[in-house]
Design a protein around this motif. Structure first.
Motif, short mmCIF file in Angstrom:
data_model
loop_
_atom_site.label_atom_id
_atom_site.label_comp_id
_atom_site.label_asym_id
_atom_site.label_seq_id
_atom_site.Cartn_x
_atom_site.Cartn_y
_atom_site.Cartn_z
N UNK A 14 25.89 60.88 26.36
CA UNK A 14 26.45 59.73 27.08
C UNK A 14 27.64 59.13 26.32
N UNK A 15 28.75 58.93 27.04
CA UNK A 15 29.97 58.42 26.42
C UNK A 15 30.98 59.48 26.08
N UNK A 16 30.59 60.77 26.10
CA UNK A 16 31.58 61.84 25.95
C UNK A 16 32.44 61.91 27.21
N UNK A 56 40.42 66.48 19.40
CA UNK A 56 39.61 65.68 18.48
C UNK A 56 39.57 64.24 18.98
N UNK A 57 38.52 63.52 18.59
CA UNK A 57 38.45 62.12 18.99
C UNK A 57 39.40 61.24 18.17
N UNK A 58 40.04 61.82 17.14
CA UNK A 58 41.10 61.09 16.45
C UNK A 58 42.29 60.83 17.37
N UNK A 101 38.22 52.50 26.86
CA UNK A 101 36.85 52.34 27.33
C UNK A 101 35.91 53.44 26.84
N UNK A 102 36.45 54.42 26.15
CA UNK A 102 35.65 55.48 25.54
C UNK A 102 35.70 55.28 24.04
N UNK A 103 34.55 55.00 23.45
CA UNK A 103 34.48 54.73 22.02
C UNK A 103 34.35 56.04 21.24
N UNK A 104 34.75 55.97 19.98
CA UNK A 104 34.58 57.11 19.08
C UNK A 104 33.53 56.75 18.02
N UNK A 105 32.80 57.76 17.51
CA UNK A 105 32.96 59.20 17.76
C UNK A 105 32.49 59.60 19.15
N UNK A 151 26.90 46.01 23.09
CA UNK A 151 26.95 47.43 23.41
C UNK A 151 28.05 48.06 22.55
N UNK A 152 27.72 48.53 21.35
CA UNK A 152 28.77 49.02 20.45
C UNK A 152 29.49 50.26 20.95
N UNK A 153 28.84 51.06 21.80
CA UNK A 153 29.45 52.31 22.23
C UNK A 153 29.46 52.41 23.76
N UNK A 154 30.29 53.32 24.24
CA UNK A 154 30.34 53.59 25.68
C UNK A 154 28.99 54.11 26.16
N UNK A 155 28.38 54.97 25.38
CA UNK A 155 27.07 55.50 25.76
C UNK A 155 26.04 54.40 25.93
N UNK A 156 26.07 53.40 25.06
CA UNK A 156 25.07 52.34 25.13
C UNK A 156 25.29 51.44 26.35
N UNK A 157 26.55 51.14 26.68
CA UNK A 157 26.76 50.29 27.85
C UNK A 157 26.39 51.04 29.12
N UNK A 158 26.61 52.35 29.15
CA UNK A 158 26.24 53.13 30.33
C UNK A 158 24.73 53.27 30.46
N UNK A 159 24.04 53.42 29.34
CA UNK A 159 22.59 53.63 29.38
C UNK A 159 21.80 52.34 29.54
N UNK A 160 22.33 51.22 28.99
CA UNK A 160 21.52 50.01 28.92
C UNK A 160 22.15 48.77 29.55
N UNK A 161 23.39 48.88 30.04
CA UNK A 161 24.08 47.68 30.51
C UNK A 161 24.11 47.48 32.01
N UNK A 162 23.50 48.38 32.78
CA UNK A 162 23.65 48.33 34.24
C UNK A 162 23.16 47.02 34.84
N UNK A 163 21.99 46.56 34.41
CA UNK A 163 21.44 45.33 34.97
C UNK A 163 22.39 44.16 34.73
N UNK A 164 22.99 44.11 33.54
CA UNK A 164 23.87 42.99 33.23
C UNK A 164 25.19 43.07 33.99
#
Length: 325
Positions: free
Chosen positions: A240-242, A102-104, A65-69, A31-44
């Motif tokens: 997702x992930x913002x 900024x996310x920087x 725990x919040x990835x950029x961008x 799960x490279x991004x926060x959005x991906x773990x939130x959208x696809x990681x629940x079962x795991x």
């Protein structure tokens, strides 16, 4: 029960994992991004509670725990006493104040933050971060019952602010966005539906060198999450992930003069002179200095939601000649 997720580095590899005490069970999926773990990681992550731990939390490096961008949206003066402290009347607010960082500025929960060499009035602002779980790409009216659809998780944020840039220059975006000025984490607390009412019963506490500087309850927010996200949706896309930082309690180092005093100063003094005096008057105030340690925590009154403890050392900037300041 809410799920405690952390993002961490072990043996040179970045993982997501569930936390139990000082033990963490790494998720096996990528799960490279926060959005991906939130959208696809629940079962795991739900299944991870039945697996043995893979690491000791104290032996790994916990990162944001919040990835950029990502988008970092902020609210200003959203707690009753902080609005008063800022020279506003909380019972006659004309608008909800929004701005960006900024996310920087995003950094980890234990990373040192460098005070830029030209900054003398570095301020702290503990904030509850709402981590977005669904795409918002048009106006939507969100009710409290619908909040679980849009807010997947919460985390601790610190909206560090260079007041001697933000205020004299009118530069919220710049004064709040230097690198490292947005520590997030340590945990991404993924909420169950039954947890959402507790968003109105969270206690925020920030300490500097173990001295309490800020403490308040989310029950004193002027604009609550569902209302704020509804308004944001009229002019801002979120993915997702913002993260949306929902304002800070009273107790910041910067104090706003009474509106009458501000008007008189503006009328009697050139603006650049007024702000030079403001900076000089505040240099000895309780602003952050190299060597300070900022700790921040958020938890519910019944203890069922606990976002962990953020620890941020403040360090000096290196100057070109190798000296520190």
């Amino acid at each position: 029960m809410a799920t405690r997720l952390v993002r961490f580095v072990a043996d040179g590899t970045t993982h997501w994992g569930t936390v139990n005490g000082d033990e963490v069970t790494a998720l096996e999926g990528d799960y490279p991004t926060t959005g991906e773990v939130l959208e696809h990681g629940a079962e795991e992550w739900r299944a991870a509670v039945d697996r043995p731990p893979t690491h000791r939390l104290s032996a790994v490096t916990v990162v944001s725990p919040v990835t950029v961008p990502c988008r970092v949206v902020c609210q200003g003066a959203n707690y009753r006493q902080h609005a008063i402290e800022s020279g506003m009347d909380p019972d006659n607010r004309a608008f909800n104040l929004f701005f960006d960082k900024t996310d920087a500025s995003v950094t980890g929960p234990y990373d040192p933050v460098t005070r830029p060499g030209h900054v003398r009035l570095l301020d702290y602002e503990i904030e509850l971060g709402l981590v977005i779980g669904a795409t918002i790409d048009g106006p939507v009216t969100i009710t409290d019952d619908q909040l679980p659809r849009y807010v997947a998780a919460i985390t601790i944020g610190n909206d560090l602010s260079a007041r001697d840039v933000q205020l004299p220059q009118g530069q919220y975006f710049k004064g709040k966005s230097y690198r490292g000025f947005c520590p997030l984490g340590p945990e991404l607390l993924v909420l169950d539906e039954a947890d959402y009412p507790l968003l109105d019963d969270l206690t925020l506490e920030l300490r500097v060198n173990d001295e309490v500087r800020q403490t308040d309850s989310t029950s004193t927010m002027l604009y609550r999450p569902a209302e704020s996200l509804s308004e944001l949706s009229t002019f801002c896309n979120l993915s997702p992930g913002d993260v949306v930082l929902t304002g800070t309690p009273h107790g910041t180092a910067a104090k706003s003069p009474h509106p009458l005093i501000r008007r008189l100063a503006t009328a009697l003094l050139p603006e650049h002179v007024m702000w030079r005096l403001f900076i000089r008057r505040n240099e000895d105030g309780p602003f952050l200095r190299p060597g300070d340690l900022v700790t921040a925590s958020i938890r519910s009154g019944d203890g069922s939601l606990d976002l962990g403890k953020q620890r941020t050392p403040i360090i000096a900037a290196d100057t070109p000649n190798g000296e520190t300041r």
